[in-house]
Design a protein around this motif. Structure first.
Motif, PDB file in Angstrom:
ATOM      1  N   SER A 116       3.273  -7.588  29.296  1.00 54.58           N
ATOM      2  CA  SER A 116       2.401  -8.648  29.800  1.00 54.58           C
ATOM      3  C   SER A 116       3.072  -9.413  30.935  1.00 54.58           C
ATOM      4  CB  SER A 116       2.043  -9.626  28.680  1.00 54.58           C
ATOM      5  OG  SER A 116       1.346  -8.960  27.668  1.00 54.58           O
ATOM      6  N   ALA A 117       4.360  -9.704  30.767  1.00 54.97           N
ATOM      7  CA  ALA A 117       5.086 -10.446  31.803  1.00 54.97           C
ATOM      8  C   ALA A 117       5.168  -9.627  33.085  1.00 54.97           C
ATOM      9  CB  ALA A 117       6.483 -10.814  31.303  1.00 54.97           C
ATOM     10  N   VAL A 118       5.416  -8.318  32.954  1.00 54.85           N
ATOM     11  CA  VAL A 118       5.478  -7.454  34.135  1.00 54.85           C
ATOM     12  C   VAL A 118       4.123  -7.412  34.831  1.00 54.85           C
ATOM     13  CG1 VAL A 118       5.786  -5.061  34.889  1.00 54.85           C
ATOM     14  CG2 VAL A 118       7.391  -6.075  33.276  1.00 54.85           C
ATOM     15  N   LEU A 119       3.057  -7.249  34.073  1.00 50.09           N
ATOM     16  CA  LEU A 119       1.713  -7.217  34.654  1.00 50.09           C
ATOM     17  C   LEU A 119       1.393  -8.532  35.339  1.00 50.09           C
ATOM     18  CD1 LEU A 119      -0.353  -5.393  31.901  1.00 50.09           C
ATOM     19  CD2 LEU A 119       0.110  -4.585  34.211  1.00 50.09           C
ATOM     20  N   MET A 120       1.731  -9.639  34.704  1.00 50.97           N
ATOM     21  CA  MET A 120       1.422 -10.947  35.294  1.00 50.97           C
ATOM     22  C   MET A 120       2.169 -11.140  36.601  1.00 50.97           C
ATOM     23  SD  MET A 120       1.205 -13.464  32.003  1.00 50.97           S
ATOM     24  CE  MET A 120       1.341 -14.884  33.066  1.00 50.97           C
ATOM     25  N   ALA A 121       3.419 -10.699  36.654  1.00 51.63           N
ATOM     26  CA  ALA A 121       4.196 -10.851  37.883  1.00 51.63           C
ATOM     27  C   ALA A 121       3.640  -9.973  38.989  1.00 51.63           C
ATOM     28  CB  ALA A 121       5.665 -10.498  37.619  1.00 51.63           C
ATOM     29  N   ALA A 122       3.147  -8.785  38.630  1.00 46.99           N
ATOM     30  CA  ALA A 122       2.641  -7.847  39.630  1.00 46.99           C
ATOM     31  C   ALA A 122       1.275  -8.237  40.148  1.00 46.99           C
ATOM     32  CB  ALA A 122       2.593  -6.439  39.041  1.00 46.99           C
ATOM     33  N   ALA A 123       0.398  -8.694  39.303  1.00 45.21           N
ATOM     34  CA  ALA A 123      -0.982  -8.988  39.708  1.00 45.21           C
ATOM     35  C   ALA A 123      -1.555 -10.077  38.815  1.00 45.21           C
ATOM     36  CB  ALA A 123      -1.833  -7.720  39.626  1.00 45.21           C
ATOM     37  N   PRO A 124      -1.146 -11.350  38.995  1.00 45.90           N
ATOM     38  CA  PRO A 124      -1.572 -12.394  38.075  1.00 45.90           C
ATOM     39  C   PRO A 124      -3.080 -12.600  38.031  1.00 45.90           C
ATOM     40  CG  PRO A 124      -0.357 -13.320  39.935  1.00 45.90           C
ATOM     41  CD  PRO A 124      -0.238 -11.833  40.009  1.00 45.90           C
ATOM     42  N   ALA A 125      -3.765 -12.527  39.150  1.00 46.14           N
ATOM     43  CA  ALA A 125      -5.219 -12.770  39.128  1.00 46.14           C
ATOM     44  C   ALA A 125      -5.932 -11.648  38.388  1.00 46.14           C
ATOM     45  CB  ALA A 125      -5.766 -12.902  40.546  1.00 46.14           C
ATOM     46  N   ALA A 126      -5.558 -10.423  38.670  1.00 45.65           N
ATOM     47  CA  ALA A 126      -6.209  -9.298  37.998  1.00 45.65           C
ATOM     48  C   ALA A 126      -5.885  -9.312  36.513  1.00 45.65           C
ATOM     49  CB  ALA A 126      -5.761  -7.975  38.627  1.00 45.65           C
ATOM     50  N   TYR A 127      -4.644  -9.640  36.158  1.00 47.95           N
ATOM     51  CA  TYR A 127      -4.263  -9.679  34.757  1.00 47.95           C
ATOM     52  C   TYR A 127      -5.026 -10.774  34.027  1.00 47.95           C
ATOM     53  CZ  TYR A 127      -1.577  -9.988  30.548  1.00 47.95           C
ATOM     54  OH  TYR A 127      -1.228 -10.014  29.239  1.00 47.95           O
ATOM     55  N   SER A 128      -5.126 -11.936  34.639  1.00 45.55           N
ATOM     56  CA  SER A 128      -5.850 -13.046  34.019  1.00 45.55           C
ATOM     57  C   SER A 128      -7.296 -12.669  33.768  1.00 45.55           C
ATOM     58  CB  SER A 128      -5.764 -14.289  34.900  1.00 45.55           C
ATOM     59  OG  SER A 128      -6.525 -15.319  34.344  1.00 45.55           O
ATOM     60  N   ALA A 129      -7.914 -12.032  34.741  1.00 46.70           N
ATOM     61  CA  ALA A 129      -9.311 -11.631  34.582  1.00 46.70           C
ATOM     62  C   ALA A 129      -9.451 -10.593  33.482  1.00 46.70           C
ATOM     63  CB  ALA A 129      -9.852 -11.063  35.897  1.00 46.70           C
ATOM     64  N   ALA A 130      -8.492  -9.690  33.389  1.00 50.09           N
ATOM     65  CA  ALA A 130      -8.590  -8.623  32.395  1.00 50.09           C
ATOM     66  C   ALA A 130      -8.406  -9.146  30.984  1.00 50.09           C
ATOM     67  CB  ALA A 130      -7.543  -7.546  32.680  1.00 50.09           C
ATOM     68  N   THR A 131      -7.754 -10.278  30.806  1.00 52.67           N
ATOM     69  CA  THR A 131      -7.484 -10.767  29.464  1.00 52.67           C
ATOM     70  C   THR A 131      -8.425 -11.873  29.024  1.00 52.67           C
ATOM     71  OG1 THR A 131      -5.865 -12.363  30.266  1.00 52.67           O
ATOM     72  CG2 THR A 131      -5.036 -10.180  29.611  1.00 52.67           C
ATOM     73  N   THR A 132      -9.378 -12.255  29.835  1.00 56.71           N
ATOM     74  CA  THR A 132     -10.235 -13.376  29.461  1.00 56.71           C
ATOM     75  C   THR A 132     -11.109 -13.074  28.261  1.00 56.71           C
ATOM     76  OG1 THR A 132     -11.928 -12.713  31.050  1.00 56.71           O
ATOM     77  CG2 THR A 132     -10.321 -14.371  31.775  1.00 56.71           C
ATOM     78  N   HIS A 133     -11.285 -11.833  27.888  1.00 59.14           N
ATOM     79  CA  HIS A 133     -12.144 -11.495  26.761  1.00 59.14           C
ATOM     80  C   HIS A 133     -11.325 -11.019  25.560  1.00 59.14           C
ATOM     81  CE1 HIS A 133     -15.670 -12.206  29.090  1.00 59.14           C
ATOM     82  NE2 HIS A 133     -15.208 -11.416  30.023  1.00 59.14           N
ATOM     83  N   ALA A 190      -3.134 -18.338  31.007  1.00 62.17           N
ATOM     84  CA  ALA A 190      -4.118 -19.426  31.020  1.00 62.17           C
ATOM     85  C   ALA A 190      -4.514 -19.773  32.448  1.00 62.17           C
ATOM     86  CB  ALA A 190      -3.542 -20.652  30.325  1.00 62.17           C
ATOM     87  N   LYS A 191      -5.766 -20.235  32.576  1.00 59.89           N
ATOM     88  CA  LYS A 191      -6.289 -20.572  33.895  1.00 59.89           C
ATOM     89  C   LYS A 191      -5.525 -21.756  34.488  1.00 59.89           C
ATOM     90  CE  LYS A 191     -10.330 -21.428  32.480  1.00 59.89           C
ATOM     91  NZ  LYS A 191     -11.713 -21.824  32.397  1.00 59.89           N
ATOM     92  N   ALA A 192      -5.370 -21.730  35.782  1.00 63.47           N
ATOM     93  CA  ALA A 192      -4.807 -22.870  36.488  1.00 63.47           C
ATOM     94  C   ALA A 192      -5.803 -24.022  36.416  1.00 63.47           C
ATOM     95  CB  ALA A 192      -4.529 -22.485  37.943  1.00 63.47           C
ATOM     96  N   PRO A 193      -5.337 -25.256  36.446  1.00 58.73           N
ATOM     97  CA  PRO A 193      -6.246 -26.405  36.301  1.00 58.73           C
ATOM     98  C   PRO A 193      -7.371 -26.443  37.330  1.00 58.73           C
ATOM     99  CG  PRO A 193      -3.951 -27.104  36.218  1.00 58.73           C
ATOM    100  CD  PRO A 193      -3.960 -25.635  36.548  1.00 58.73           C
ATOM    101  N   GLN A 194      -7.165 -25.880  38.512  1.00 55.49           N
ATOM    102  CA  GLN A 194      -8.199 -25.939  39.539  1.00 55.49           C
ATOM    103  C   GLN A 194      -9.308 -24.902  39.350  1.00 55.49           C
ATOM    104  OE1 GLN A 194      -5.099 -24.850  40.090  1.00 55.49           O
ATOM    105  NE2 GLN A 194      -5.178 -22.969  41.267  1.00 55.49           N
ATOM    106  N   ASP A 195      -9.105 -23.964  38.433  1.00 55.98           N
ATOM    107  CA  ASP A 195     -10.119 -22.944  38.198  1.00 55.98           C
ATOM    108  C   ASP A 195     -11.372 -23.575  37.592  1.00 55.98           C
ATOM    109  OD1 ASP A 195      -8.352 -21.077  39.130  1.00 55.98           O
ATOM    110  OD2 ASP A 195      -8.085 -20.039  37.228  1.00 55.98           O
ATOM    111  N   PRO A 196     -12.544 -23.100  38.007  1.00 55.15           N
ATOM    112  CA  PRO A 196     -13.782 -23.640  37.426  1.00 55.15           C
ATOM    113  C   PRO A 196     -13.933 -23.180  35.982  1.00 55.15           C
ATOM    114  CG  PRO A 196     -14.262 -21.736  38.764  1.00 55.15           C
ATOM    115  CD  PRO A 196     -12.787 -22.024  38.939  1.00 55.15           C
ATOM    116  N   VAL A 220     -13.885 -15.950  35.117  1.00 55.25           N
ATOM    117  CA  VAL A 220     -13.337 -16.694  36.251  1.00 55.25           C
ATOM    118  C   VAL A 220     -12.132 -15.903  36.741  1.00 55.25           C
ATOM    119  CG1 VAL A 220     -12.248 -18.838  36.995  1.00 55.25           C
ATOM    120  CG2 VAL A 220     -14.172 -18.901  35.377  1.00 55.25           C
ATOM    121  N   LEU A 221     -12.207 -15.426  37.981  1.00 58.56           N
ATOM    122  CA  LEU A 221     -11.125 -14.605  38.517  1.00 58.56           C
ATOM    123  C   LEU A 221     -10.027 -15.465  39.130  1.00 58.56           C
ATOM    124  CD1 LEU A 221     -13.258 -11.757  40.088  1.00 58.56           C
ATOM    125  CD2 LEU A 221     -12.336 -11.942  37.767  1.00 58.56           C
ATOM    126  N   ASP A 222     -10.428 -16.529  39.796  1.00 57.04           N
ATOM    127  CA  ASP A 222      -9.486 -17.503  40.349  1.00 57.04           C
ATOM    128  C   ASP A 222     -10.287 -18.753  40.714  1.00 57.04           C
ATOM    129  OD1 ASP A 222     -10.576 -17.188  43.028  1.00 57.04           O
ATOM    130  OD2 ASP A 222      -9.265 -15.465  43.328  1.00 57.04           O
TER     131      ASP A 222
END
Length: 176
Positions: A16-33, A44-50, A122-124
């Motif tokens: 998970s850490a490797v994936l997050m470092a390589a592509a944080p936006a794509a990883y975040s989107a893939a794990t939202t479900h 977790a989403k950044a505070p500015q994310d809707p 929410v992708l970003d």
């Protein structure tokens, strides 16, 4: 806890850490479900994310534009380079003129849409997707109503502080 479980969990956290470092936006989107995933907390989403509700509210604005009966107002909800794959036409619309043309025809049926299921990703902070199903109630010139159940995908992008539709796909349910 057995050692093999600890090793599996450690491997999952490391991957998970490797994936997050390589592509944080794509990883975040893939794990939202994955609500029970331990890695969800790390992504977790950044505070500015809707939030999901902010994205779902965009549908209400689109529906309000439909209710005006003005195809230009509906087209205003789309980005200038937005794409529409419409419910009631075989032609993909790739510019404002095409989107206006579609809604000139579609609005003649006085459409009212109601979401029956929505899944927001929410992708970003500037990009989100709302996918689900909705039911259109359409009224012909004689006042007769019919319903059309459809599935949809709205892809939104925040441009100059406003959420605009950059891609909208809608198709009638095949088993309707």
């Amino acid at each position: 806890m057995p050692r093999h479980h600890i090793r599996v969990q450690a491997a999952a956290v490391l991957a998970s850490a490797v994936l997050m470092a390589a592509a944080p936006a794509a990883y975040s989107a893939a794990t939202t479900h994955a609500p029970n995933s331990q890695v969800r907390h790390a992504a977790a989403k950044a505070p500015q994310d809707p939030g999901s509700e902010e994205i779902r509210a965009q549908f209400d604005l689109w529906q309000a534009a439909l209710a005006t009966g003005d195809p230009e107002r509906v087209a205003d909800r789309y980005a200038p380079d937005g794409v529409l794959v419409p419910t009631m036409s075989n032609r993909i619309r790739t510019d404002r003129d095409g989107i206006v043309d579609y809604f000139e025809q579609f609005l003649a049926q006085k459409p009212e849409a109601r979401i029956t299921r929505s899944v927001v990703s929410v992708l970003d902070g500037n990009t989100a997707v709302d996918t689900g199903t909705y039911r259109f109630t359409l009224t012909d010139e004689n006042g007769s109503e019919r319903t059309v159940d459809a599935r949809y995908t709205f892809v939104y992008e925040k441009k100059a502080g406003n959420w605009l539709i950059i891609n909208h796909h809608s198709s009638a349910m095949p088993e309707g």
